[in-house]
Design a protein around this motif. Sequence first.
Motif, mmCIF file in Angstrom:
data_model
loop_
_atom_site.group_PDB
_atom_site.id
_atom_site.type_symbol
_atom_site.label_atom_id
_atom_site.label_comp_id
_atom_site.label_asym_id
_atom_site.label_seq_id
_atom_site.Cartn_x
_atom_site.Cartn_y
_atom_site.Cartn_z
ATOM 1 N N ALA A 132 25.050 36.641 46.782
ATOM 2 C CA ALA A 132 23.907 36.741 47.343
ATOM 3 C C ALA A 132 23.687 37.455 48.338
ATOM 4 O O ALA A 132 24.669 39.037 48.526
ATOM 5 C CB ALA A 132 24.071 35.605 48.558
ATOM 6 N N ALA A 133 22.306 37.672 48.886
ATOM 7 C CA ALA A 133 22.068 38.850 49.259
ATOM 8 C C ALA A 133 22.473 38.649 50.529
ATOM 9 O O ALA A 133 23.163 37.799 51.317
ATOM 10 C CB ALA A 133 19.677 38.430 49.779
ATOM 11 N N GLY A 134 22.969 40.381 51.332
ATOM 12 C CA GLY A 134 24.034 40.789 52.004
ATOM 13 C C GLY A 134 25.187 40.617 52.069
ATOM 14 O O GLY A 134 25.740 40.273 52.897
ATOM 15 N N GLU A 181 22.668 45.918 57.310
ATOM 16 C CA GLU A 181 24.458 45.533 58.185
ATOM 17 C C GLU A 181 24.875 44.361 56.677
ATOM 18 O O GLU A 181 23.575 43.526 56.476
ATOM 19 C CB GLU A 181 24.491 44.938 59.134
ATOM 20 C CG GLU A 181 25.976 44.962 59.918
ATOM 21 C CD GLU A 181 26.109 44.362 61.207
ATOM 22 O OE1 GLU A 181 26.237 42.543 61.597
ATOM 23 O OE2 GLU A 181 25.442 45.157 61.958
ATOM 24 N N TYR A 182 26.566 44.605 56.430
ATOM 25 C CA TYR A 182 26.078 43.645 55.163
ATOM 26 C C TYR A 182 27.551 42.554 55.420
ATOM 27 O O TYR A 182 28.510 43.628 55.799
ATOM 28 C CB TYR A 182 26.010 44.496 53.755
ATOM 29 C CG TYR A 182 25.111 44.601 53.652
ATOM 30 C CD1 TYR A 182 24.038 44.426 53.555
ATOM 31 C CD2 TYR A 182 24.489 46.252 54.002
ATOM 32 C CE1 TYR A 182 22.548 44.780 52.973
ATOM 33 C CE2 TYR A 182 23.274 46.818 53.698
ATOM 34 C CZ TYR A 182 22.529 46.434 53.442
ATOM 35 O OH TYR A 182 21.453 46.879 53.282
ATOM 36 N N THR A 183 27.707 41.729 54.685
ATOM 37 C CA THR A 183 29.403 41.171 54.813
ATOM 38 C C THR A 183 29.977 41.605 53.912
ATOM 39 O O THR A 183 29.447 41.177 52.540
ATOM 40 C CB THR A 183 29.204 39.806 54.936
ATOM 41 O OG1 THR A 183 28.593 39.257 56.367
ATOM 42 C CG2 THR A 183 30.306 39.080 54.718
ATOM 43 N N VAL A 184 31.438 42.015 54.864
ATOM 44 C CA VAL A 184 32.286 42.523 52.312
ATOM 45 C C VAL A 184 32.829 41.455 52.717
ATOM 46 O O VAL A 184 33.105 40.165 53.252
ATOM 47 C CB VAL A 184 33.762 43.628 53.202
ATOM 48 C CG1 VAL A 184 34.642 43.639 51.924
ATOM 49 C CG2 VAL A 184 32.283 44.290 54.104
ATOM 50 N N THR A 213 24.407 42.562 44.842
ATOM 51 C CA THR A 213 23.997 41.792 43.492
ATOM 52 C C THR A 213 23.301 42.711 42.711
ATOM 53 O O THR A 213 22.520 44.103 43.799
ATOM 54 C CB THR A 213 23.000 40.425 43.977
ATOM 55 O OG1 THR A 213 22.119 40.686 45.167
ATOM 56 C CG2 THR A 213 24.244 39.434 44.808
ATOM 57 N N THR A 214 22.075 42.771 41.858
ATOM 58 C CA THR A 214 21.651 43.213 40.850
ATOM 59 C C THR A 214 20.534 44.051 41.453
ATOM 60 O O THR A 214 20.003 44.850 42.143
ATOM 61 C CB THR A 214 21.632 42.714 39.484
ATOM 62 O OG1 THR A 214 22.096 42.877 38.670
ATOM 63 C CG2 THR A 214 20.464 43.515 39.343
ATOM 64 N N GLU A 215 19.318 42.152 42.362
ATOM 65 C CA GLU A 215 18.521 42.604 43.144
ATOM 66 C C GLU A 215 18.437 43.126 44.403
ATOM 67 O O GLU A 215 17.586 44.140 44.460
ATOM 68 C CB GLU A 215 17.698 40.960 42.576
ATOM 69 C CG GLU A 215 17.063 39.821 42.078
ATOM 70 C CD GLU A 215 18.590 39.372 41.047
ATOM 71 O OE1 GLU A 215 19.966 39.400 42.214
ATOM 72 O OE2 GLU A 215 18.552 38.929 39.542
ATOM 73 N N GLU A 216 19.749 43.054 45.026
ATOM 74 C CA GLU A 216 19.539 43.438 46.705
ATOM 75 C C GLU A 216 19.879 45.551 46.016
ATOM 76 O O GLU A 216 19.717 46.069 46.415
ATOM 77 C CB GLU A 216 20.462 42.810 46.962
ATOM 78 C CG GLU A 216 20.339 43.602 48.540
ATOM 79 C CD GLU A 216 21.189 43.429 49.258
ATOM 80 O OE1 GLU A 216 20.971 42.810 50.700
ATOM 81 O OE2 GLU A 216 21.781 41.852 49.312
#
Length: 865
Positions: free
Chosen positions: A151-153, A183-186, A207-210
């Motif tokens: 998912a995004a993020g 800021e993103y979650t590993v 993800t591909t879209e992000e």
Amino acid sequence: MNGMRKVALRGLMAHKGRLVATFLAVALGVAFIGGVLTLTDTMNRTFDDLFADVYRDTDAVVRSNESISGNEFDGGADIRGTLPASVLEEVRNAEGVAAADGGVEGYAQVIDRDGDPVGDPAMGAPTFGGNWTDIDEINPFEIDDGRAPRAAGEIVIDRGTAEDTGFGVGDEVRVQTRTGVGEYTVVGITRFGTADNPGGASYVMWTTEEAQELVGEPGRFGSVAVVAEDGVSQRELVRNIEDHLESAGVEGTEVLTGQEITEETQSEIKESLSFLTTFFLAFAVIALFVGIFVIYNSFSIIVAQRTREMALLRAIGAARKQVRRAVLVEAVAVGLIGSVVGYLLGLGIAIGLTELMGLPEGTLAILPPSVAMAVLAGLGVTLVAALIPARRASRIPPLAAMREVDVDRSSRSLGRLIAGLVLSALGLVLVASGALGDEVVNVGAGVFIAFIGLALLSPALAPIVSGVLGRPLARLRGVSGAVAGQNAGRNPRRTSAAALALMIGVGVVAFVLVINASIRASIDESLEESFSGDFVVQSGSFGIIGLPTDVSERIAELPEVAVVSPLRMSQARVDGEDKIIAASNAGGFRLLDMRVVEASPEVEAALESPQEDLPRGTLIVNTDTAERDGLAIGDTVETHFLDDRRPEDAQTLTVGGIYEGDAGLSLGSYVIGLGEFEAAVPTGTDIQTIVQLADGVSVAEAEPAIERIVDPYPAAEVQSVEEFKDAIKSQLDILLNLIWGMLVIAIVIAMLGIANTIALSVLERTREIGLLRAVGMSRRQLRSAIRWESAIIAVFGTILGLAVGVLGGWGMVSALGEEGFNQFQIPFGNLLFISALAALMGMLAAVLPAWRASRLDVLAAIEST
């Protein structure tokens, strides 16, 4: 034949101590060649294996058929157009396709816990971002811990980055991309096959879209990787995809087999690394070339000291050829053993360079061709250096040799003197013509010829220079100084050969130091005279990827700021040629003192206001480009960017201005407005922003406000003019450090030669030393005389090297005047340091021979012959 071979080998064993310096010179020279060749083989194998793994199960790759040649802003790599997402769907529908997915890749940099960017894409391993694919066959990464992003993020990072930063699954991580810092979650940690990361590079995947949104372009892929159904060959799969895309009306694509894309990528990597390996190899060749003079000097002295022995061999029937072979057999033995030992030392150098460059850990690639090349290089150099002494030994008449020791008359050779003067003069003429005519090749040829000329003149110069240096020594050190000056000039051939080894190393280093100092002085002058900004915001990223354009827009809104001029760049095709096109506003011309000498009324009006954008449909060129291409105001030029978003009829621009300015600070050959650039390249970023403050606002007052805007981007820097100067000049420091390392190695090898020369001359003058001691010279005075003799030889070589280096530096700087290097400067401090270092090392080289000489028994020394 066998008898002479035994004589040669026994002579070698009897005088093995005399050949220690020669052996070490060969070993050190070969060590660098062997190390560089092994490093090159290791890098090639590492990246060959790396990309073989990347495309191991990929049967075909679909990509845009449009590419533009790379340049200095992106490391020389070609850039290629992208594909619309619809191409992926068409590929999946082709016959024989089992699976396919699109790939996205671009700039992304992880920010560590301290707020610092991880890696240095401008000077070190690249920092990539891309999309995760669930198709195992085309995904070279494997989840080592956690899971894939869904998912995004959510992101996954490579194991190497995770270990360097301490980030793990569940941590929140900031990542900078062309769109900004998020800021993103590993959610996962990956491995690249069995390695922690691909070739030392850091990698973040979304993800591909992000990924398309952050590092690529929404709705587009860089390429499409394909897996074939069972029983379908790669070549058959390619034909099927090509036929299907053609029938579907898809244009602008090309399809390669997995093997073809693997080989192409491997070749591109080798080409991109070739500059580095060539530099290291040149370094190694110089070290080996310095060793030639050490080897030559050693064999010359050994031959001279064994003159009577060789005369006796001639007298009892040995032919000239046999005597010559005897010397060459010694050379083969020394060269072979020294080369083998040198290659083994080179493996250590290769390991050190591998770690320094951050390459993946693994076994060194020890390939027979490279081993043979390194060993044969050392052996060949030794044989070449020993050939002249061997020939000289074979030509000595037996009776004359038994009557007296060979006398050095090289300083009186009229032919050598004339040849040296002619070549030196020719070298000076070539350097001068190259400097005045902007011909770099002439300068290089002139320096090389001047070096040969000085090498021929050096025996004639040795007595003169030794006498000049010896006179003040005689006043300062008394009898020790007088004896040192006389002894240094007594055997010109030996002195000059030892000095020439040092001349090469010092000459190369002086050459680079002069160019470095001149470039720095030119930068200072250009910035002071042509640059009227107060701050420069550097993106800190690599190539033509920079900060989001809203950063400069927010800075422009500050009340403390009067002018903000962003700089954007991109590869483009200009009238059919691959070029760089820059974009800025009217302020860029004012702040960089780019004087528009001709302009259309629209451009003139725009230039009146520094914050005004340049008119759409307009191109401004510099004077050199206008003269070269015959361009004038009103002429049209075709410009096309990759994935150009402008209509075709809008890709023809009109020349609206011609400017002149400092070549070192200008925007380049072609400049368009920011609006034109954004229409063609919607994903453009600012690689640099120049800021001029409002009247009455100090740097200290404005800097905090600008810093607050830039702070969210840890890779970026806000630099004052002085900091900007230092940043530009610091890019030269890496090369400078390598050059200082070269100097150290060259001096070490040259000192081996000087130590060998002094040691052998002490043996040659054993009786003379005994007589000096008998008439009252103390041990301390004798040691001092020998040390100062060695220092004179070292200073002599340094003087020759400085002469060649400064001459070449002047010629090169003058020849590059049109490139903005218009200030010639001699770094006197550095050159004085080199001279002092050489003299000190010369004295240190003589410590052991001097000590041995002072311990000789006086009566035994007098009785020796």
